[in-house]
Design a protein around this motif. Sequence first.
Motif, PDB file in Angstrom:
ATOM      1  N   ASP A  60     -78.719 -28.444 -85.223  1.00 39.24           N
ATOM      2  CA  ASP A  60     -77.273 -28.375 -85.047  1.00 39.24           C
ATOM      3  C   ASP A  60     -76.584 -28.882 -86.309  1.00 39.24           C
ATOM      4  O   ASP A  60     -77.223 -29.417 -87.219  1.00 39.24           O
ATOM      5  CB  ASP A  60     -76.835 -29.172 -83.811  1.00 39.24           C
ATOM      6  N   VAL A  61     -75.270 -28.721 -86.347  1.00 36.52           N
ATOM      7  CA  VAL A  61     -74.523 -29.071 -87.558  1.00 36.52           C
ATOM      8  C   VAL A  61     -74.664 -30.557 -87.886  1.00 36.52           C
ATOM      9  O   VAL A  61     -74.842 -30.937 -89.051  1.00 36.52           O
ATOM     10  CB  VAL A  61     -73.040 -28.693 -87.391  1.00 36.52           C
ATOM     11  N   ALA A  62     -74.596 -31.395 -86.859  1.00 29.98           N
ATOM     12  CA  ALA A  62     -74.675 -32.839 -87.095  1.00 29.98           C
ATOM     13  C   ALA A  62     -75.990 -33.221 -87.762  1.00 29.98           C
ATOM     14  O   ALA A  62     -76.016 -34.009 -88.720  1.00 29.98           O
ATOM     15  CB  ALA A  62     -74.510 -33.581 -85.772  1.00 29.98           C
ATOM     16  N   HIS A  63     -77.099 -32.670 -87.283  1.00 31.78           N
ATOM     17  CA  HIS A  63     -78.401 -32.975 -87.871  1.00 31.78           C
ATOM     18  C   HIS A  63     -78.547 -32.368 -89.264  1.00 31.78           C
ATOM     19  O   HIS A  63     -79.127 -32.984 -90.165  1.00 31.78           O
ATOM     20  CB  HIS A  63     -79.529 -32.461 -86.972  1.00 31.78           C
ATOM     21  N   LEU A  64     -78.043 -31.148 -89.446  1.00 26.63           N
ATOM     22  CA  LEU A  64     -78.171 -30.487 -90.745  1.00 26.63           C
ATOM     23  C   LEU A  64     -77.408 -31.234 -91.831  1.00 26.63           C
ATOM     24  O   LEU A  64     -77.819 -31.237 -92.997  1.00 26.63           O
ATOM     25  CB  LEU A  64     -77.667 -29.045 -90.650  1.00 26.63           C
ATOM     26  N   VAL A  65     -76.311 -31.866 -91.464  1.00 29.22           N
ATOM     27  CA  VAL A  65     -75.536 -32.627 -92.444  1.00 29.22           C
ATOM     28  C   VAL A  65     -76.252 -33.919 -92.815  1.00 29.22           C
ATOM     29  O   VAL A  65     -76.300 -34.305 -93.992  1.00 29.22           O
ATOM     30  CB  VAL A  65     -74.121 -32.925 -91.893  1.00 29.22           C
ATOM     31  N   ARG A  66     -76.865 -34.583 -91.819  1.00 28.62           N
ATOM     32  CA  ARG A  66     -77.481 -35.893 -92.057  1.00 28.62           C
ATOM     33  C   ARG A  66     -78.887 -35.785 -92.647  1.00 28.62           C
ATOM     34  O   ARG A  66     -79.225 -36.508 -93.579  1.00 28.62           O
ATOM     35  CB  ARG A  66     -77.532 -36.699 -90.753  1.00 28.62           C
ATOM     36  N   GLU A  67     -79.719 -34.925 -92.081  1.00 29.31           N
ATOM     37  CA  GLU A  67     -81.128 -34.835 -92.491  1.00 29.31           C
ATOM     38  C   GLU A  67     -81.607 -33.389 -92.428  1.00 29.31           C
ATOM     39  O   GLU A  67     -82.379 -33.023 -91.541  1.00 29.31           O
ATOM     40  CB  GLU A  67     -81.985 -35.727 -91.595  1.00 29.31           C
ATOM     41  N   PRO A  68     -81.171 -32.543 -93.342  1.00 30.56           N
ATOM     42  CA  PRO A  68     -81.451 -31.106 -93.250  1.00 30.56           C
ATOM     43  C   PRO A  68     -82.924 -30.742 -93.308  1.00 30.56           C
ATOM     44  O   PRO A  68     -83.393 -29.931 -92.502  1.00 30.56           O
ATOM     45  CB  PRO A  68     -80.675 -30.517 -94.434  1.00 30.56           C
ATOM     46  N   VAL A  69     -83.665 -31.308 -94.251  1.00 31.84           N
ATOM     47  CA  VAL A  69     -85.065 -30.908 -94.423  1.00 31.84           C
ATOM     48  C   VAL A  69     -85.926 -31.305 -93.225  1.00 31.84           C
ATOM     49  O   VAL A  69     -86.634 -30.462 -92.653  1.00 31.84           O
ATOM     50  CB  VAL A  69     -85.645 -31.461 -95.736  1.00 31.84           C
ATOM     51  N   PRO A  70     -85.911 -32.578 -92.785  1.00 30.75           N
ATOM     52  CA  PRO A  70     -86.755 -32.937 -91.634  1.00 30.75           C
ATOM     53  C   PRO A  70     -86.435 -32.136 -90.374  1.00 30.75           C
ATOM     54  O   PRO A  70     -87.350 -31.736 -89.647  1.00 30.75           O
ATOM     55  CB  PRO A  70     -86.452 -34.429 -91.434  1.00 30.75           C
ATOM     56  N   VAL A  71     -85.159 -31.895 -90.126  1.00 31.76           N
ATOM     57  CA  VAL A  71     -84.814 -31.216 -88.880  1.00 31.76           C
ATOM     58  C   VAL A  71     -85.149 -29.727 -88.946  1.00 31.76           C
ATOM     59  O   VAL A  71     -85.516 -29.112 -87.939  1.00 31.76           O
ATOM     60  CB  VAL A  71     -83.327 -31.445 -88.539  1.00 31.76           C
ATOM     61  N   LEU A  72     -85.066 -29.121 -90.126  1.00 30.83           N
ATOM     62  CA  LEU A  72     -85.452 -27.720 -90.260  1.00 30.83           C
ATOM     63  C   LEU A  72     -86.954 -27.546 -90.024  1.00 30.83           C
ATOM     64  O   LEU A  72     -87.384 -26.550 -89.437  1.00 30.83           O
ATOM     65  CB  LEU A  72     -85.063 -27.188 -91.641  1.00 30.83           C
ATOM     66  N   VAL A  73     -87.733 -28.523 -90.476  1.00 31.31           N
ATOM     67  CA  VAL A  73     -89.173 -28.482 -90.227  1.00 31.31           C
ATOM     68  C   VAL A  73     -89.468 -28.736 -88.749  1.00 31.31           C
ATOM     69  O   VAL A  73     -90.231 -28.004 -88.109  1.00 31.31           O
ATOM     70  CB  VAL A  73     -89.904 -29.509 -91.108  1.00 31.31           C
ATOM     71  N   ALA A  74     -88.854 -29.778 -88.192  1.00 33.81           N
ATOM     72  CA  ALA A  74     -89.133 -30.160 -86.804  1.00 33.81           C
ATOM     73  C   ALA A  74     -88.723 -29.068 -85.822  1.00 33.81           C
ATOM     74  O   ALA A  74     -89.412 -28.835 -84.817  1.00 33.81           O
ATOM     75  CB  ALA A  74     -88.414 -31.463 -86.474  1.00 33.81           C
ATOM     76  N   SER A  75     -87.627 -28.379 -86.097  1.00 28.88           N
ATOM     77  CA  SER A  75     -87.153 -27.361 -85.156  1.00 28.88           C
ATOM     78  C   SER A  75     -88.115 -26.183 -85.047  1.00 28.88           C
ATOM     79  O   SER A  75     -88.142 -25.481 -84.036  1.00 28.88           O
ATOM     80  CB  SER A  75     -85.772 -26.851 -85.585  1.00 28.88           C
ATOM     81  N   ALA A  76     -88.923 -25.965 -86.108  1.00 27.96           N
ATOM     82  CA  ALA A  76     -89.877 -24.845 -86.102  1.00 27.96           C
ATOM     83  C   ALA A  76     -91.201 -25.221 -85.440  1.00 27.96           C
ATOM     84  O   ALA A  76     -92.135 -24.419 -85.448  1.00 27.96           O
ATOM     85  CB  ALA A  76     -90.139 -24.382 -87.534  1.00 27.96           C
ATOM     86  N   LEU A  77     -91.276 -26.410 -84.846  1.00 25.73           N
ATOM     87  CA  LEU A  77     -92.499 -26.836 -84.166  1.00 25.73           C
ATOM     88  C   LEU A  77     -92.434 -26.592 -82.658  1.00 25.73           C
ATOM     89  O   LEU A  77     -93.389 -26.908 -81.950  1.00 25.73           O
ATOM     90  CB  LEU A  77     -92.764 -28.325 -84.435  1.00 25.73           C
ATOM     91  N   TRP A  78     -91.314 -26.048 -82.187  1.00 23.57           N
ATOM     92  CA  TRP A  78     -91.130 -25.803 -80.761  1.00 23.57           C
ATOM     93  C   TRP A  78     -90.911 -24.320 -80.510  1.00 23.57           C
ATOM     94  O   TRP A  78     -90.420 -23.594 -81.374  1.00 23.57           O
ATOM     95  CB  TRP A  78     -89.926 -26.577 -80.233  1.00 23.57           C
ATOM     96  N   VAL A  79     -91.260 -23.889 -79.313  1.00 26.99           N
ATOM     97  CA  VAL A  79     -91.010 -22.506 -78.901  1.00 26.99           C
ATOM     98  C   VAL A  79     -89.920 -22.515 -77.845  1.00 26.99           C
ATOM     99  O   VAL A  79     -90.111 -23.057 -76.749  1.00 26.99           O
ATOM    100  CB  VAL A  79     -92.279 -21.847 -78.326  1.00 26.99           C
ATOM    101  N   ALA A  80     -88.756 -21.967 -78.173  1.00 27.92           N
ATOM    102  CA  ALA A  80     -87.684 -21.871 -77.191  1.00 27.92           C
ATOM    103  C   ALA A  80     -88.113 -20.922 -76.067  1.00 27.92           C
ATOM    104  O   ALA A  80     -88.508 -19.794 -76.328  1.00 27.92           O
ATOM    105  CB  ALA A  80     -86.403 -21.364 -77.858  1.00 27.92           C
ATOM    106  N   GLY A  81     -88.061 -21.400 -74.853  1.00 20.25           N
ATOM    107  CA  GLY A  81     -88.500 -20.576 -73.727  1.00 20.25           C
ATOM    108  C   GLY A  81     -89.932 -20.823 -73.318  1.00 20.25           C
ATOM    109  O   GLY A  81     -90.407 -20.246 -72.335  1.00 20.25           O
ATOM    110  N   GLY A  82     -90.650 -21.652 -74.079  1.00 22.90           N
ATOM    111  CA  GLY A  82     -92.017 -21.991 -73.692  1.00 22.90           C
ATOM    112  C   GLY A  82     -93.034 -20.955 -74.122  1.00 22.90           C
ATOM    113  O   GLY A  82     -92.732 -19.975 -74.811  1.00 22.90           O
TER     114      GLY A  82
END
Length: 214
Positions: A60-82
């Motif tokens: 989300d915008v709040a995370h991208l502003v504060r810590e863009p690199v870690p959150v972009l990596v972490a978000s790709a470790l999950w599958v939306a919808g399972g």
Amino acid sequence: MRLLRPSRAKARPRPWRLLPTPTGTPFTFAYAAVLAVTSCVAAHADPALVRTLQQASSTDVAHLVREPVPVLVASALWVAGGITSPFVLGFLLVLTALERRVGGVRTAAVFLLGHVLATLATEGPVGLAVLAGHLPDSSLHRLDYGISFGVAAGVGALAGLLTPWLRWPLLAGSGGMLLRDLLARTDPLTNWGHLIALAIGVSTWRWVRRAAAA
């Protein structure tokens, strides 16, 4: 008298090559193993814990502003919808096919390019709309994670390596499904992100073709 050579035996089909293997497609195989673990956690762990972990991984915008690199990596470790999400099958088939043609490093680059650029292209307007007063502040914390943007970019890149009679049906079918989802307006931002990611994959054709030829 000229002897005829015996005809060569036809190559046997190898359907297992459609799926990742540790030696043939190490990037896709290792990534799939990570996704299997996080999907297992999402399915069996305490729902409150899962929600907290996914919220912390949200691009989300709040995370991208504060810590863009870690959150972009972490978000790709999950599958939306399972694990039952259609993007799981797309991930396995598309990234395996792409990695067998251009290698793991370039496949990872295509995936990350789609994941990162499509995320920024969809979350950026949200931040601007909040600043302009068109959206509430809660929009800055919109839950957003998953592999779908990277998979869509992989589809676009892979299409450029296929013969025309496979390339255009793949693009038409994928683009048609994404447009249908966009018109349904269930999640317009994510749906726009899928189309943007597909276009990003198409934009890599010259690069992936050179890599495949080499």
